[in-house]
Design an enzyme around this catalytic site. Sequence first.
Site, mmCIF file in Angstrom:
data_model
loop_
_atom_site.group_PDB
_atom_site.id
_atom_site.type_symbol
_atom_site.label_atom_id
_atom_site.label_comp_id
_atom_site.label_asym_id
_atom_site.label_seq_id
_atom_site.Cartn_x
_atom_site.Cartn_y
_atom_site.Cartn_z
ATOM 1 N N CYS A 261 121.737 20.782 27.038
ATOM 2 C CA CYS A 261 123.052 21.674 26.727
ATOM 3 C C CYS A 261 123.512 21.960 28.167
ATOM 4 O O CYS A 261 124.841 22.300 28.255
ATOM 5 C CB CYS A 261 122.941 22.674 25.949
ATOM 6 S SG CYS A 261 121.983 23.988 26.303
ATOM 7 N N ASP A 281 122.063 29.057 19.656
ATOM 8 C CA ASP A 281 121.120 28.966 18.539
ATOM 9 C C ASP A 281 119.808 28.089 19.383
ATOM 10 O O ASP A 281 119.540 27.077 18.813
ATOM 11 C CB ASP A 281 121.658 27.818 17.369
ATOM 12 C CG ASP A 281 120.623 28.044 16.156
ATOM 13 O OD1 ASP A 281 119.922 29.001 16.372
ATOM 14 O OD2 ASP A 281 120.976 27.297 15.122
#
Length: 367
Positions: A261, A281
């Site tokens: 990410c 998350d």
Amino acid sequence: MAAQTILFDFTLDAGKTATSIQRQEVARIVRNELEHVFTQLELAYSMESMDNGYFSVLHENKDTIITCRIFQQGLLTINVEYYLAAGKEPVLSLDTMRTMELILRQKLDSDRSKYLPPIKRGGYIDIYMTSSDERIIEYDIDTLVYEARSPFQKIQILHSKTLGNMLILDELQNIAESDLIYTETLMGRGIENYEGKEICILGGGDGALLYELLKEKPKHVVMLEIDELVMQACNKYLNSICGDVLEKRKTDQYEIIVGDCVDYMKKFIAEGRKFDYVFGDLTDIPISDAPIGECWDFIRTIFEHSFQLLKPDGKYLTHGNGTSCLESLQLFEEQLRLLKPKVKFTTTKAFVPSFMEEWLFYQVTFA
């Protein structure tokens, strides 16, 4: 099948265990009572220490091993351990344990006594995990549904009689079929308005957050998840919480990008891409007494990149940790206060069934 460990402890007046003779008398009483249950009990080893008290090892047919330790400060501990094959009756029933405890408490004139039901050690299924502040939790797990190891982590799907299928990553509970409250609290359902919004999810490989967000009619959601194998497992065994969203990697409503990410966040920043909401998350807040180490560095990197991706009125939403982890939560909030430009935050709480504890969630905006 598993090794069964049963623990007893008794607190006595320290005046009754201060000398070697007194400790020998306590050991005699204990052995006499144990022999009512273990009729072929034999002494394998004993040791008397002036400083540490008394220790002995007893066994029955070398199958059941019992250790007894008497501390001169007045504490007596008894551990019973044996192997229990699948389908076999336990050596000690709960009634037998309770009876043994009560009789020993009376004969030793104990101030306090306690026994714990058998702790199951080893075997094919691990039924013990830890709370956020590292207390032991026993789960009613009866089946190992799935197990694999990806390049990033160990992945398990375990079935609990009361919680349904549970996703376990590197021996830590992540989410279960019982945990809609976790996802709804993270996304602030009923509070936040996602209709027509641009959303970025960091992590979220179980698919539950993406599945619930899509019900709110956002303009588009991009999800950045590093572990393809987690998504495959959840798609097959946890589709009650993720629906069919993990079956495709790209639709008109959403895109799932498999990769690191941080790399993709840097790419979005370079492109000038902005979001109304960014969800963290990912990693739980570390349990530590200082914000140092690889995990804390990663958290700070996520903060820095997330706020570069947010629109001026955007919001960063993330889970924190259990509400019992006060020091770690405080360290996390201190890191938020150090951000530039300044941010402000609110928190919400929810009891998450599969965590068996209350969890804290953060809502962060530009100040």
